[in-house]
Write a protein that holds these residues in place. Structure first.
Motif, mmCIF file in Angstrom:
data_model
loop_
_atom_site.group_PDB
_atom_site.id
_atom_site.type_symbol
_atom_site.label_atom_id
_atom_site.label_comp_id
_atom_site.label_asym_id
_atom_site.label_seq_id
_atom_site.Cartn_x
_atom_site.Cartn_y
_atom_site.Cartn_z
ATOM 1 N N LEU A 2 0.846 -1.208 0.000
ATOM 2 C CA LEU A 2 0.000 0.000 0.000
ATOM 3 C C LEU A 2 0.874 1.249 0.000
ATOM 4 O O LEU A 2 0.634 2.203 -0.735
ATOM 5 C CB LEU A 2 -0.922 0.018 1.218
ATOM 6 C CG LEU A 2 -1.864 -1.179 1.383
ATOM 7 C CD1 LEU A 2 -2.685 -1.037 2.659
ATOM 8 C CD2 LEU A 2 -2.795 -1.296 0.170
ATOM 9 N N LYS A 3 1.902 1.223 0.823
ATOM 10 C CA LYS A 3 2.855 2.333 0.860
ATOM 11 C C LYS A 3 3.503 2.484 -0.528
ATOM 12 O O LYS A 3 3.670 3.597 -1.033
ATOM 13 C CB LYS A 3 3.917 2.020 1.928
ATOM 14 C CG LYS A 3 5.008 3.034 2.074
ATOM 15 C CD LYS A 3 4.562 4.162 2.978
ATOM 16 C CE LYS A 3 5.671 5.179 3.195
ATOM 17 N NZ LYS A 3 5.137 6.366 3.881
ATOM 18 N N ALA A 4 3.810 1.341 -1.136
ATOM 19 C CA ALA A 4 4.515 1.348 -2.424
ATOM 20 C C ALA A 4 3.683 1.958 -3.552
ATOM 21 O O ALA A 4 4.236 2.476 -4.520
ATOM 22 C CB ALA A 4 4.948 -0.074 -2.796
ATOM 23 N N ILE A 5 2.351 1.885 -3.446
ATOM 24 C CA ILE A 5 1.532 2.512 -4.502
ATOM 25 C C ILE A 5 1.112 3.931 -4.101
ATOM 26 O O ILE A 5 0.248 4.531 -4.734
ATOM 27 C CB ILE A 5 0.299 1.669 -4.901
ATOM 28 C CG1 ILE A 5 -0.603 1.412 -3.684
ATOM 29 C CG2 ILE A 5 0.737 0.365 -5.568
ATOM 30 C CD1 ILE A 5 -1.960 0.846 -4.056
ATOM 31 N N GLY A 6 1.702 4.451 -3.043
ATOM 32 C CA GLY A 6 1.536 5.868 -2.734
ATOM 33 C C GLY A 6 0.544 6.215 -1.638
ATOM 34 O O GLY A 6 0.280 7.391 -1.409
ATOM 35 N N LEU A 7 -0.022 5.224 -0.969
ATOM 36 C CA LEU A 7 -0.945 5.558 0.131
ATOM 37 C C LEU A 7 -0.177 6.164 1.306
ATOM 38 O O LEU A 7 0.962 5.783 1.576
ATOM 39 C CB LEU A 7 -1.659 4.292 0.622
ATOM 40 C CG LEU A 7 -3.109 4.194 0.184
ATOM 41 C CD1 LEU A 7 -3.180 3.729 -1.256
ATOM 42 C CD2 LEU A 7 -3.868 3.227 1.066
ATOM 43 N N ASP A 8 -0.847 7.060 2.001
ATOM 44 C CA ASP A 8 -0.246 7.661 3.186
ATOM 45 C C ASP A 8 -0.491 6.725 4.372
ATOM 46 O O ASP A 8 -1.493 6.832 5.065
ATOM 47 C CB ASP A 8 -0.881 9.043 3.424
ATOM 48 C CG ASP A 8 -0.152 9.821 4.513
ATOM 49 O OD1 ASP A 8 0.628 9.203 5.263
ATOM 50 O OD2 ASP A 8 -0.376 11.041 4.611
ATOM 51 N N VAL A 9 0.414 5.777 4.539
ATOM 52 C CA VAL A 9 0.284 4.799 5.619
ATOM 53 C C VAL A 9 1.561 4.798 6.453
ATOM 54 O O VAL A 9 2.655 4.963 5.925
ATOM 55 C CB VAL A 9 -0.030 3.378 5.069
ATOM 56 C CG1 VAL A 9 0.928 2.983 3.983
ATOM 57 C CG2 VAL A 9 -0.012 2.321 6.162
ATOM 58 N N ASP A 10 1.389 4.658 7.754
ATOM 59 C CA ASP A 10 2.544 4.608 8.634
ATOM 60 C C ASP A 10 2.324 3.476 9.630
ATOM 61 O O ASP A 10 1.176 3.118 9.911
ATOM 62 C CB ASP A 10 2.673 5.951 9.371
ATOM 63 C CG ASP A 10 4.033 6.085 10.044
ATOM 64 O OD1 ASP A 10 4.930 5.275 9.747
ATOM 65 O OD2 ASP A 10 4.175 7.000 10.879
ATOM 66 N N ILE A 11 3.411 2.919 10.139
ATOM 67 C CA ILE A 11 3.261 1.948 11.224
ATOM 68 C C ILE A 11 3.718 2.638 12.496
ATOM 69 O O ILE A 11 4.898 2.941 12.658
ATOM 70 C CB ILE A 11 4.047 0.654 10.941
ATOM 71 C CG1 ILE A 11 3.448 -0.049 9.718
ATOM 72 C CG2 ILE A 11 4.010 -0.261 12.154
ATOM 73 C CD1 ILE A 11 4.052 -1.395 9.392
ATOM 74 N N LYS A 12 2.755 2.906 13.381
ATOM 75 C CA LYS A 12 3.076 3.654 14.596
ATOM 76 C C LYS A 12 3.460 2.680 15.707
ATOM 77 O O LYS A 12 2.736 1.703 15.952
ATOM 78 C CB LYS A 12 1.863 4.490 15.018
ATOM 79 C CG LYS A 12 1.458 5.536 13.983
ATOM 80 C CD LYS A 12 1.332 6.891 14.647
ATOM 81 C CE LYS A 12 0.951 8.058 13.838
ATOM 82 N NZ LYS A 12 0.963 8.339 12.542
ATOM 83 N N PRO A 13 4.588 2.953 16.375
ATOM 84 C CA PRO A 13 5.034 2.061 17.448
ATOM 85 C C PRO A 13 3.938 1.868 18.502
ATOM 86 O O PRO A 13 3.283 2.832 18.908
ATOM 87 C CB PRO A 13 6.237 2.787 18.066
ATOM 88 C CG PRO A 13 6.689 3.755 17.022
ATOM 89 C CD PRO A 13 5.487 4.111 16.207
ATOM 90 N N GLY A 14 3.728 0.633 18.880
ATOM 91 C CA GLY A 14 2.726 0.328 19.911
ATOM 92 C C GLY A 14 1.293 0.342 19.395
ATOM 93 O O GLY A 14 0.370 -0.001 20.130
ATOM 94 N N ILE A 15 1.071 0.732 18.153
ATOM 95 C CA ILE A 15 -0.291 0.769 17.589
ATOM 96 C C ILE A 15 -0.410 -0.199 16.411
ATOM 97 O O ILE A 15 -1.186 -1.141 16.435
ATOM 98 C CB ILE A 15 -0.694 2.194 17.120
ATOM 99 C CG1 ILE A 15 -0.629 3.190 18.305
ATOM 100 C CG2 ILE A 15 -2.103 2.184 16.509
ATOM 101 C CD1 ILE A 15 -0.883 4.630 17.911
#
Ligand code: 1CP
Length: 358
Positions: free
Chosen positions: A90-103
């Motif tokens: 998803l990140k690779a096709i340009g979505l604004d996604v993050d993996i937040k620590p602890g979440i």
């Protein structure tokens, strides 16, 4: 040696204990690997990840190689799993996604309308050069140890996209599934296409098995799974069928779905700790191998209890009859576990299953 003679030699990876078990062939001992075997339980992982955000670390092939190899070196597991995440494509096709620590994964602009679907274009190999690079390097380094590639299944990935992050109730996800079936099926079809491409990239670079994580499908009733989810997952399994690599299908709390999850096209069904493997065997299609299924919480119990329960898993697999068994936990390794407990568990399963095989 002539070329023909070389071809006649058994391929060491193809003949590995893990792949043999996936194909229901006889094995000298039960193979073991752990979901989330790479990660925070390992001090060497915490060291190399220091200061590097999760998704960024998934895009650095050298780092991916190192992290993937860490549990293989330490625990002597029978398979490696690529260090990545289900939201990487998803990140690779340009979505604004993050993996937040602890979440976990957080999506800035959740997908809730037909217009939002535009965010989901198709994935091209050029979008994830770091994946093929990491897999190529790993296959070279791993020698006879197989590498498992993986991806998230459409339902589980859709749940993050629609909710905007982790959820316990999947309310918006189910509201779309039940209330807007057309939008839902378009979303799942697009995700199936992205997932299938992501898996093909890993297989073509040398991954010798794949696992599709439908971690949260267990929230669905079997009727709804069959009607609204299974077709998209089926598309994925069908689209990698020609490669002749074992396809593993896993979900948490999926006892009631083991049948359809097998029917979706899996060669191996991953079982969580709630259903004993001999019972799981009655629920999946014939010739489906089983993976699992020790309760991860047992890793915190005294050693004699843990090992006794591991023997229980091996006995249930034996009672499941003539099908392959890959020992695993019923879900991922908890980050707070003492890694030595895992190393001893691998040795125990290897030793006990060798003895009971003779
Ligand atoms: O900084 C960190 O260490 C973040 C923790 C972490 C790790 C180590 C996340 C965030 N992802 C990963 C790697 C990862 N993700 C692997 C590594 C390979 C291995 O098994 O060793 C794998 C297979 C995944 C797949 C994954 N990501 C799944 C399916 C597996 C499962 O556990 O059910 C899911 C649901 C995710 C989403 C995700 N990514 C990270 C977290 C904490 C979560 C779960 C969030 C939630 O509870 O919804």
């Amino acid at each position: 040696m002539s070329d023909t003679a070389a071809q006649l030699q058994p391929h060491p990876v193809r003949n590995s204990v893990f792949l043999r078990a996936c194909r229901n062939e006889s094995v000298p001992h039960t193979p073991v690997w752990f979901m989330r075997q790479a990660g925070r339980s390992l001090p060497e992982y915490r060291r190399v990840r220091e200061g590097i955000p999760m998704l960024e670390s998934c895009m650095k092939p050298e780092l991916v190689k190192e992290i993937t190899l860490q549990p293989v070196r330490r625990h002597k597991v029978d398979a490696a799993i690529l260090f990545s995440d289900i939201v990487v494509p998803l990140k690779a096709i340009g979505l604004d996604v993050d993996i937040k620590p602890g979440i976990g994964p957080v999506i800035a602009n959740p997908i809730r309308t037909k217009e939002d679907l535009r965010q989901l274009r198709t994935l091209e190999p050029d979008d994830v050069p770091y994946i093929s690079q990491a897999v190529t390097m790993l296959v070279e380094e791993l020698g006879a140890t197989p590498l498992i590639g993986f991806a998230g299944a459409p339902f589980t990935v859709a749940s993050y996209l629609i909710e905007g992050g982790p959820s316990r109730t999947y309310e918006r996800t189910k509201a779309m599934m039940f209330g807007e079936p057309e939008l839902w099926s378009h979303l799942l079809e697009r995700l199936a296409d992205i997932t299938a491409t992501f898996l093909r990239i890993q297989i073509e670079a040398g991954a010798s098995a794949i696992q599709v994580f439908d971690s949260w499908a267990g929230t669905l009733a079997p009727r709804d799974y069959r009607q609204s989810v299974m077709p998209a997952s089926q598309t994925i399994f069908r689209s990698v069928a020609q490669y002749d690599v074992p396809r593993i299908h896993f979900g948490v709390g999926s006892g009631e779905l083991l049948g359809p999850m097998g029917e979706a096209g899996a060669d191996v069904v991953g079982v969580d700790w709630r259903v004993p493997l001999d019972e799981a065997a009655r629920r999946v299609p014939p010739h489906t191998a089983l993976q699992g299924n020790l309760d991860p919480a047992l890793l915190f119990a005294p050693t004699h209890v843990l090992h006794q329960e591991a023997d229980g898993v091996l006995n249930a697999a034996h009672a499941a009859g003539d099908r392959g068994h890959i020992f695993n936990l019923g879900h991922g390794v908890p980050p707070t576990v003492d890694p030595d407990v895992l190393t001893r568990l691998v040795a125990h399963v290897h030793e006990t299953s060798t003895r009971s095989a003779t």
